[in-house]
Design a protein around this motif. Sequence first.
Motif: not given
Length: 389
Positions: A257-277
């Motif tokens: 939960e805390q890591m997701t918060k940090l990821h949200q502020f620092g990265i937003m979301s991992a690359p979308t194309t890569s996630q579909y792959a």
Amino acid sequence: MIDYNAVLCNRIKEIPPSGIRRFFDIAAEMDDVISLGIGEPDFQTPWHIRDAGIYSLVKGFTKYTPNAGLTDLRRAISDYLQRRFDLRYDPKSQLLVTVGGSEGLDLAFRCILEEDDEVIIPSPSFVCYAPLTAIQYGKPVLVQTKAENEFRLTADELRAAITPKTKALLLPFPNNPTGAILRKEDLEAFAAVLKDTNIVVISDEIYAELTYGQHHVSPANIPALYDRTVVINGFSKAYSMTGWRLGYIAGPHPLVEQMTKLHQFGIMSAPTTSQYAAIEAMDHGDSDIAAMRDEYDGRRRYLLDGFRKLGFSCFEPRGAFYMFPCIDSTGLSSEDFAERLLREQHVAVIPGTAFGPGGEGFVRVCYAVSMKDLGTALSRIEAFCQSLK
Ligand code: PMP
């Protein structure tokens, strides 16, 4: 004029650059180099996985995803972890999709370390753990693993390294650079040592799919360790997807939960194309991994045999795609061996010292290259050894 020395953070300036890079810089200036240096698969990402990325673009999936990653991808990761490693994680609350295992490691350190907290790091190991600890004002406590223990961390070594300030134990297995793996008994012994502590286990399992002869065991497979373990994994090595920059964290909800918060502020979301792959990789990639693993295994045996025939003592690596021969018999330091081999015979390997002080006397050789190149490299190493006599 601005004084950059005054503006730059001292803590960052004091961290030495990775010892791996220097050799790439030398190699880049030379012709006909066989590089056994870089830790990257030589295969292309399998076509069906690339296709899934391409189709996602064709369909117009070009926006952010949920912060923790696509729901479908987290479902696929959860299924995969259960299928392959008997690990159970709730896709909604215990998984976070990251920008490579690298971001996962960074988040794990950032979410738990306070000033002066100690992190136990078996050494030699991957170059980022100690710097990531130091960036968080923490203190890396390196524990030398030994060739005679097959470069495994032992419970006694762990016990001896623990102090009241120990916050985390980093477990880098299968190991880069030694190729060591842990057994279930090792992990059970660690569980007994950690039992009454608040020490978190950060388990870097990026090479979990690449083991030879023994299936990977995660600390999270040990019931007594599950609640204190953060698993870091990713797509780079198993699926030959280094450039897609995708990984994930699996762990207890309060940490994720805390890591997701940090990821949200620092990265937003991992690359979308890569996630579909990656959904395609998780759902239909098991046979690709098996084929690549078989290929690495053949190269591993060939190279081990080659080094031993040349008279090097070499621990048989059981995981990842690295070999860690001892070069003491040449009378050269690791740095000198690697630099001279590169300059004189155009073969790039990495001095063991790049992975911690315990690496002196060894070099890291990556066998994620073709058999043909491995053969040529061995002949050149032989010529180099002859020239030393
Ligand atoms: N952990 C280890 C042990 C590695 O060797 C690497 C890559 N060399 C990583 C983590 C990071 O991999 P990535 O960010 O590409 O997932």
